[in-house]
Design a protein around this motif. Structure first.
Motif, short mmCIF file in Angstrom:
data_model
loop_
_atom_site.label_atom_id
_atom_site.label_comp_id
_atom_site.label_asym_id
_atom_site.label_seq_id
_atom_site.Cartn_x
_atom_site.Cartn_y
_atom_site.Cartn_z
N LEU A 7 31.73 24.46 -18.26
CA LEU A 7 32.92 24.04 -19.00
C LEU A 7 32.48 23.39 -20.31
O LEU A 7 31.90 22.31 -20.31
CB LEU A 7 33.74 23.06 -18.17
N GLN A 76 43.27 24.14 -24.32
CA GLN A 76 42.59 23.33 -23.32
C GLN A 76 43.64 22.66 -22.42
O GLN A 76 44.15 21.59 -22.73
CB GLN A 76 41.68 22.29 -23.99
N THR A 79 40.82 21.79 -16.27
CA THR A 79 39.70 22.51 -15.67
C THR A 79 40.15 23.75 -14.91
O THR A 79 39.47 24.78 -14.91
CB THR A 79 38.94 21.58 -14.73
N ALA A 82 40.76 26.45 -17.33
CA ALA A 82 39.50 27.00 -17.84
C ALA A 82 38.94 28.04 -16.88
O ALA A 82 38.51 29.13 -17.30
CB ALA A 82 38.50 25.87 -18.05
N ASN A 101 29.93 20.96 -15.57
CA ASN A 101 30.45 20.38 -16.81
C ASN A 101 29.38 20.40 -17.89
O ASN A 101 28.25 19.95 -17.67
CB ASN A 101 30.93 18.95 -16.58
N GLY A 172 32.56 16.54 -10.27
CA GLY A 172 32.90 17.66 -11.15
C GLY A 172 31.94 18.83 -11.04
O GLY A 172 31.92 19.71 -11.90
N TYR A 198 44.65 21.36 -12.68
CA TYR A 198 43.46 20.74 -12.12
C TYR A 198 42.75 21.72 -11.19
O TYR A 198 43.36 22.27 -10.27
CB TYR A 198 43.80 19.50 -11.31
N LEU A 199 41.45 21.89 -11.40
CA LEU A 199 40.68 22.73 -10.49
C LEU A 199 40.63 22.12 -9.09
O LEU A 199 40.55 22.85 -8.09
CB LEU A 199 39.25 22.92 -11.04
#
Length: 452
Positions: A7, A76, A79, A82, A101, A172, A198-199
């Protein structure tokens, strides 16, 4: 098969910089390069970097890494959003996906290797790297049962008072079974305080999901501002210096020394206080560096001393004495057993074995033979205002104090140059060259001036 997704799309506004956060450097490498380097033990078949803010800069920084893939996240939105961008790129991939990350540069390769081992052994749908922090503020909390199976992950900003008492945090760092993750990614929604995807929300759809606690919680430290970057540098320096001291390197006052982890040191090297070693430098066995020296992208041979000097992009062979206050730069090459001394600058020049340039000299674009002695204040005038020109000085030649060589010019072997000479023409072997105006003496000059 293993794939890795980094990320790296955020700007990092708290860094107060026009440079993308992941391109700030730590120990001579960008943050995102360090994250990629931490993956070598898991041997990924594919490496994908998710870019956004100043994505072209990130591409440029990483262009030397082969087979790296870039995935654009134009907005953006968290996460989860992404990782959703990977769906078209990993359509036919059926292995495990690491999500890392780009601003977490302290991960050890062994930590990721252990995470992958546990993930595969337990046939998990997802495995999370977690840590118990003394102060977990700012980190999402991870809640597990007695078997370390994750029951819930709650972002810090969404935690209630009771949940914030849990000190197990989400680092993360994730390992997913990609086919299972790909099935649930479209189910994510921005139903939270930040209105982001949110992942961590995929936990409610995957089973089993396991937490693995990292032994050293400092590994999960992310970089969000300059203070955290400085703290990470302290951690990195402790690791580097402890490793080299365990390998036979002596450091006098380690707290005042900095060493990039790209530097290589051999046994019995001594690093004095206020010395800084940068880039792809190599220091040979038995050499003593410092105090007060900077060496960057340079190769230093064995049993060399470097005192209060700066050496960049250069080579110093074994047995040389450098300094104090020497500056070697621009591919200077100093051969064995030379003495390069006080207030000497050498640029893009070669100095032959057992030659001495002891003090107050500048050599640029020059080639010196063996056993040359350069007198104090000698200068090669290598620049004519447009181009640089070479000066060649043969073996065993001696230059007098305050000599100037106006390049291009060649001096043969065993030449003697008289002090104060300005040499503009080539000089044959074994000659004496005197290139200065004849001295005149006017007697009784003072009285004559007073009479006038």
């Amino acid at each position: 098969m293993v794939a890795v997704a980094i990320l790296a799309a955020g700007r990092g506004t708290r860094m107060k910089s026009n440079l993308p956060k992941v391109l700030h450097t730590l120990g001579g490498r960008s943050l995102v390069q360090r994250v990629l380097d931490s993956c070598h033990l898991i041997n990924p078949s594919r490496q994908l970097v998710i870019i956004g803010y100043e994505g072209e800069q990130v591409k440029q920084c990483l262009q030397s890494i082969p087979s790296l893939e870039f995935v654009e996240q134009r907005e953006q939105l968290g996460t989860g959003h992404a990782i959703q961008q990977l769906l078209p790129h990993l359509q036919d991939f059926d292995g495990d996906l690491f999500v890392l990350n780009g601003d977490a540069p302290l991960l050890r390769p062994e930590t990721l290797q252990n995470l992958l081992h546990i993930h595969k052994t337990n046939q998990n749908a997802a495995t999370l790297l977690t840590a118990h922090l003394p102060n977990p503020k700012g980190y999402g909390r991870v809640f597990c049962d007695n078997n370390n199976l994750v029951t819930q992950i709650v972002e810090d900003r969404d935690c209630n008072a009771a949940q914030k008492k849990n000190h197990r945090v989400n680092g993360g760092i994730y390992c997913f079974n990609w086919p299972q993750l790909a099935q649930v990614l479209p189910k994510l929604s921005p139903n939270n305080d930040q209105k982001e995807y949110y992942l961590t929300d995929v936990v409610q759809y995957l089973n089993p999901v396991m937490a693995v606690d990292v032994e050293d919680y400092l590994e999960i430290n992310g970089i969000n501002d300059r203070q955290q970057l400085s703290a990470a540098n302290d951690i990195m320096q402790d690791r580097i210096k402890n490793r080299w001291m365990a390998a036979g390197v002596t450091m006098i006052d380690p707290d005042s020394i900095t060493i990039d982890d790209t530097v290589k040191l051999e046994v019995d090297v001594i690093i004095e206080p206020q010395t800084h070693l940068r880039g792809n430098s190599v220091i040979g066995a038995g050499s003593r560096i410092g105090p007060g020296s900077l060496i960057e992208n340079s190769q230093i041979g064995q049993n060399v001393t470097v005192l209060y000097s700066v050496i960049t992009d250069s080579e110093v062979a074994s047995g040389c004495r450098i300094g104090p206050y020497t500056h070697l730069r621009g591919e200077a090459k100093i051969k064995e057993a030379c003495r390069i001394g006080n207030f000497v600058e050498i640029k893009k020049s070669e100095v032959g074995q057992k030659s001495n340039v002891a003090h107050l000299s500048y050599l640029g674009d020059a080639i010196l033979g063996e056993q040359v002695n350069v007198g104090a204040g000698t200068i090669t005038a290598n620049y004519d205002g447009v181009n640089k020109h070479p000066t060649i000085i043969g073996n065993r030649t001696k230059t007098g104090a305050n000599s100037v060589f106006v390049a291009p010019v060649t001096l043969g072997e065993e030449v003697t140059v008289a002090a104060g000479s300005v040499v503009t023409n080539d000089v044959p072997n074994q000659a004496l060259v005197i290139a200065r105006q004849r001295q005149r003496i006017i007697e009784d000059w003072k009285n004559k001036i007073q009479q006038k």
